[in-house]
Design a protein around this motif. Structure first.
Motif, PDB file in Angstrom:
ATOM      1  N   GLU A   1      24.419  46.546  45.776  1.00 30.41           N
ATOM      2  CA  GLU A   1      23.433  46.565  44.674  1.00 30.41           C
ATOM      3  C   GLU A   1      24.137  46.668  43.322  1.00 30.41           C
ATOM      4  O   GLU A   1      23.596  46.264  42.297  1.00 30.41           O
ATOM      5  CB  GLU A   1      22.472  47.755  44.847  1.00 30.41           C
ATOM      6  N   LEU A   2      25.321  47.265  43.323  1.00 27.83           N
ATOM      7  CA  LEU A   2      26.135  47.346  42.107  1.00 27.83           C
ATOM      8  C   LEU A   2      27.379  46.512  42.324  1.00 27.83           C
ATOM      9  O   LEU A   2      27.943  46.524  43.419  1.00 27.83           O
ATOM     10  CB  LEU A   2      26.561  48.798  41.842  1.00 27.83           C
ATOM     11  N   ASN A   3      27.808  45.795  41.296  1.00 23.03           N
ATOM     12  CA  ASN A   3      29.082  45.076  41.418  1.00 23.03           C
ATOM     13  C   ASN A   3      29.728  44.870  40.053  1.00 23.03           C
ATOM     14  O   ASN A   3      29.525  43.851  39.401  1.00 23.03           O
ATOM     15  CB  ASN A   3      28.878  43.723  42.108  1.00 23.03           C
ATOM     16  N   PRO A   4      30.547  45.846  39.619  1.00 19.97           N
ATOM     17  CA  PRO A   4      31.216  45.686  38.329  1.00 19.97           C
ATOM     18  C   PRO A   4      32.416  44.744  38.362  1.00 19.97           C
ATOM     19  O   PRO A   4      32.963  44.396  37.318  1.00 19.97           O
ATOM     20  CB  PRO A   4      31.671  47.113  37.996  1.00 19.97           C
ATOM     21  N   VAL A   5      32.835  44.319  39.568  1.00 17.46           N
ATOM     22  CA  VAL A   5      34.117  43.614  39.722  1.00 17.46           C
ATOM     23  C   VAL A   5      34.304  42.419  38.778  1.00 17.46           C
ATOM     24  O   VAL A   5      35.360  42.293  38.148  1.00 17.46           O
ATOM     25  CB  VAL A   5      34.373  43.232  41.206  1.00 17.46           C
ATOM     26  N   PRO A   6      33.305  41.518  38.613  1.00 23.04           N
ATOM     27  CA  PRO A   6      33.536  40.385  37.703  1.00 23.04           C
ATOM     28  C   PRO A   6      33.867  40.832  36.276  1.00 23.04           C
ATOM     29  O   PRO A   6      34.748  40.241  35.634  1.00 23.04           O
ATOM     30  CB  PRO A   6      32.210  39.619  37.748  1.00 23.04           C
ATOM     31  N   VAL A   7      33.222  41.880  35.795  1.00 23.31           N
ATOM     32  CA  VAL A   7      33.502  42.353  34.428  1.00 23.31           C
ATOM     33  C   VAL A   7      34.843  43.101  34.394  1.00 23.31           C
ATOM     34  O   VAL A   7      35.598  42.998  33.432  1.00 23.31           O
ATOM     35  CB  VAL A   7      32.358  43.247  33.880  1.00 23.31           C
ATOM     36  N   THR A   8      35.145  43.846  35.477  1.00 20.25           N
ATOM     37  CA  THR A   8      36.442  44.539  35.545  1.00 20.25           C
ATOM     38  C   THR A   8      37.573  43.514  35.495  1.00 20.25           C
ATOM     39  O   THR A   8      38.603  43.725  34.850  1.00 20.25           O
ATOM     40  CB  THR A   8      36.569  45.373  36.839  1.00 20.25           C
ATOM     41  N   LYS A   9      37.378  42.376  36.161  1.00 23.33           N
ATOM     42  CA  LYS A   9      38.410  41.317  36.174  1.00 23.33           C
ATOM     43  C   LYS A   9      38.616  40.757  34.765  1.00 23.33           C
ATOM     44  O   LYS A   9      39.740  40.460  34.359  1.00 23.33           O
ATOM     45  CB  LYS A   9      38.008  40.192  37.127  1.00 23.33           C
ATOM     46  N   GLU A  10      37.509  40.615  34.062  1.00 20.74           N
ATOM     47  CA  GLU A  10      37.573  40.149  32.672  1.00 20.74           C
ATOM     48  C   GLU A  10      38.390  41.159  31.839  1.00 20.74           C
ATOM     49  O   GLU A  10      39.230  40.789  31.023  1.00 20.74           O
ATOM     50  CB  GLU A  10      36.136  40.081  32.140  1.00 20.74           C
ATOM     51  N   TRP A  11      38.136  42.435  32.087  1.00 21.59           N
ATOM     52  CA  TRP A  11      38.855  43.508  31.378  1.00 21.59           C
ATOM     53  C   TRP A  11      40.356  43.461  31.708  1.00 21.59           C
ATOM     54  O   TRP A  11      41.203  43.536  30.822  1.00 21.59           O
ATOM     55  CB  TRP A  11      38.240  44.858  31.776  1.00 21.59           C
ATOM     56  N   TYR A  12      40.657  43.267  32.977  1.00 24.54           N
ATOM     57  CA  TYR A  12      42.054  43.157  33.419  1.00 24.54           C
ATOM     58  C   TYR A  12      42.758  42.003  32.692  1.00 24.54           C
ATOM     59  O   TYR A  12      43.920  42.106  32.297  1.00 24.54           O
ATOM     60  CB  TYR A  12      42.073  42.949  34.941  1.00 24.54           C
ATOM     61  N   GLY A  13      42.019  40.923  32.461  1.00 21.29           N
ATOM     62  CA  GLY A  13      42.565  39.770  31.744  1.00 21.29           C
ATOM     63  C   GLY A  13      42.790  40.022  30.260  1.00 21.29           C
ATOM     64  O   GLY A  13      43.567  39.319  29.613  1.00 21.29           O
ATOM     65  N   ILE A  14      42.140  41.036  29.714  1.00 24.26           N
ATOM     66  CA  ILE A  14      42.344  41.416  28.302  1.00 24.26           C
ATOM     67  C   ILE A  14      43.565  42.331  28.193  1.00 24.26           C
ATOM     68  O   ILE A  14      44.375  42.225  27.282  1.00 24.26           O
ATOM     69  CB  ILE A  14      41.083  42.131  27.754  1.00 24.26           C
ATOM     70  N   VAL A  15      43.700  43.242  29.165  1.00 23.32           N
ATOM     71  CA  VAL A  15      44.757  44.258  29.134  1.00 23.32           C
ATOM     72  C   VAL A  15      46.100  43.677  29.608  1.00 23.32           C
ATOM     73  O   VAL A  15      47.160  44.111  29.179  1.00 23.32           O
ATOM     74  CB  VAL A  15      44.320  45.446  30.030  1.00 23.32           C
ATOM     75  N   ASN A  16      46.039  42.696  30.492  1.00 24.07           N
ATOM     76  CA  ASN A  16      47.241  42.065  31.043  1.00 24.07           C
ATOM     77  C   ASN A  16      47.209  40.591  30.651  1.00 24.07           C
ATOM     78  O   ASN A  16      46.237  40.133  30.049  1.00 24.07           O
ATOM     79  CB  ASN A  16      47.246  42.239  32.561  1.00 24.07           C
TER      80      ASN A  16
END
Length: 472
Positions: free
Chosen positions: A436-451
């Motif tokens: 019901e919850l899935n932050p993974v796509p946004v977390t991946k976007e964040w990972y792409g900003i930090v790395n």
């Protein structure tokens, strides 16, 4: 490539302390450099022997004695830097980066008074420069500096590449190189370091994780020019892309005493400064897991402690909830008495990769572990509520999430699953397990900003490409 294979530029990889081991000794960094024709020597200031443990060519730095003034000058420099940032941005967050001063005896009173004086009266670019000059003068006056200079004169590397910008131990080696006309470069060690005033050294070139870090480096250190900065991504996450490290569920379970049918969530511990009441968040996670078990789910917790925590503060919780918590300790080795003499091992990389891969999700207070897990498509729960045990003078974990590096989230509400109360840990685990919850796509976007988003597994290769540009 062929013309530079013949010249074999000699590169010194400087380890002022053990933090660089993970990035530059336990990845394929050295092999990649050798394939590109570099002659690499590890210039080693740590108690970890790269020669004995890994068979790497090393040159030991015998004297680790920095100038007695350097530590206090460096503390003043950090405070001045933070005061400058506060003035420039009118942002109160910079005051929260300050280490507390100690006033408990005459020696500490004198040191703290010195730091406070400079924070108040030297918070100008000129004042900052003056402190840097004083640090450099102090370090150049040491016997250690002379010894380091002699080593460089003997070996004549084309470049000294320092594996962290944070260590006062790095100042003298880099000054010795610069004074001999040897080029110097520095790796910015962590995603949160630049806003915190953590840069103790100045070098000719800098290597950073991301475009974001490059922008921060140019903002906080205006003397630096864009051409001096290489954006490479970080080797820290490279092992997660190495399929040869992965064990089957059966192998991992047998090695760690786990049940192949149970679903595991990981609780990744934090250090005492960042999360002084971390053990109670582990307890809240255990209570949630017990509740989910009563509802018929086959679920348990893998607890991975932060490698430098020997406080025993989790012991009571681990004992009380041993029905739901299994400890899998990081494979780090104590090489001395202090916390900073606990060294990572190559084996721990494989353990971390498998812990991420075989867990459903991670619960953690605000660390970069969020990225280790999202590489394996696993979500993170960040608890963000106060514990009743919070006392005056203790850091409230909520303070951590206000830090500059968390402003890199593309969507703060959706980059992770937040637990804003104890009961929301249960809601988060249940929601994530049920899809019901899935932050993974946004977390991946964040990972792409930090790395670096393109080919994050090729950071080491890009660092060597940068070194190649510098040495040619």
């Amino acid at each position: 490539m062929s013309d530079h294979k013949t010249s074999n530029p000699k590169v010194f990889i400087l380890f002022p302390d053990g933090v660089g081991l993970r990035n530059f000794a336990f990845t394929h960094f050295k092999e990649i450099g050798e394939q590109q024709g570099f002659d690499t020597t590890y210039w080693n200031n740590t108690i970890f022997s790269l020669q004995e443990e890994l068979g790497y060519p090393e040159l030991k730095i015998e004297s680790t004695k920095i100038h007695p003034k350097t530590t206090v000058l460096s503390h003043a420099r950090k405070r001045v830097e933070l005061a400058l940032s506060r003035k420039r941005t009118n942002d109160k967050v910079y005051t929260t980066y300050r280490f507390p001063l100690r006033w408990n005896n005459l020696k500490n009173i004198l040191k703290s008074a010195f730091v406070t004086f400079h924070e108040t009266f030297s918070a100008t670019p000129q004042g900052w420069q003056k402190l840097m000059d004083q640090i450099n003068t102090a370090e150049r006056s040491t016997l250690r500096y002379q010894e380091l200079k002699a080593q460089l004169e003997e070996h004549q590397p084309a470049l000294v590449f320092c594996t962290t910008q944070r260590a006062t131990q790095a100042i003298a080696p880099l000054l010795a190189a610069q004074d001999l006309g040897i080029k110097t470069a520095c790796w910015i060690y962590s995603w949160d370091n630049l806003p915190k005033g953590m840069s103790t050294v100045e070098t000719d070139y800098y290597f950073v994780w991301s475009e974001l870090m490059k922008a921060q480096l140019l903002e906080y250190y205006p003397k630096t020019k864009s051409a001096q900065v290489f954006v490479t991504g970080t080797p820290q996450f490279e092992p997660h892309y190495d399929a040869s490290l992965l064990l089957s569920r059966k192998q991992f379970s047998e090695a760690q005493g786990l049940d192949t049918n149970t679903k595991y969530i990981c609780f990744s511990g934090d250090d005492q400064t960042t999360s002084p009441l971390d053990q109670y968040y582990l307890e809240d996670t255990a209570i949630a897991v017990r509740q989910l078990r009563e509802e018929g789910r086959d679920l348990a917790i893998i607890y991975r402690k932060v490698p430098v925590d020997f406080s025993g503060r989790y012991d009571a919780v681990l004992a009380q909830y041993k029905d739901v918590i299994i400890s899998i300790d990081p494979l780090w080795k104590p090489m001395g008495e202090q916390w900073n003499q606990v060294m990572p091992t190559k084996e721990d990389f494989a353990l971390l990769v498998n812990t991420c891969y075989h867990s459903e999700l991670v619960v953690n207070i605000c660390s970069s572990m969020v990225f280790d897990f999202v590489i394996h498509d696993k979500p993170t729960i960040y608890p963000n509520y106060e514990q009743p045990q919070l006392q005056k003078g203790m850091r409230d974990i909520g303070q951590n999430y206000n830090y500059i590096h968390f402003r890199s989230m593309p969507d703060a509400a959706k980059s992770v699953t937040w637990a804003k109360s104890k009961s929301e840990i249960y809601d988060g685990i249940k929601g994530l397990l049920d899809g019901e919850l899935n932050p993974v796509p946004v977390t991946k976007e964040w990972y792409g900003i930090v790395n670096k988003p393109e080919f994050p597994e090729e950071a080491s290769k890009r660092i060597w490409e940068g070194i190649n540009q510098i040495t040619n």
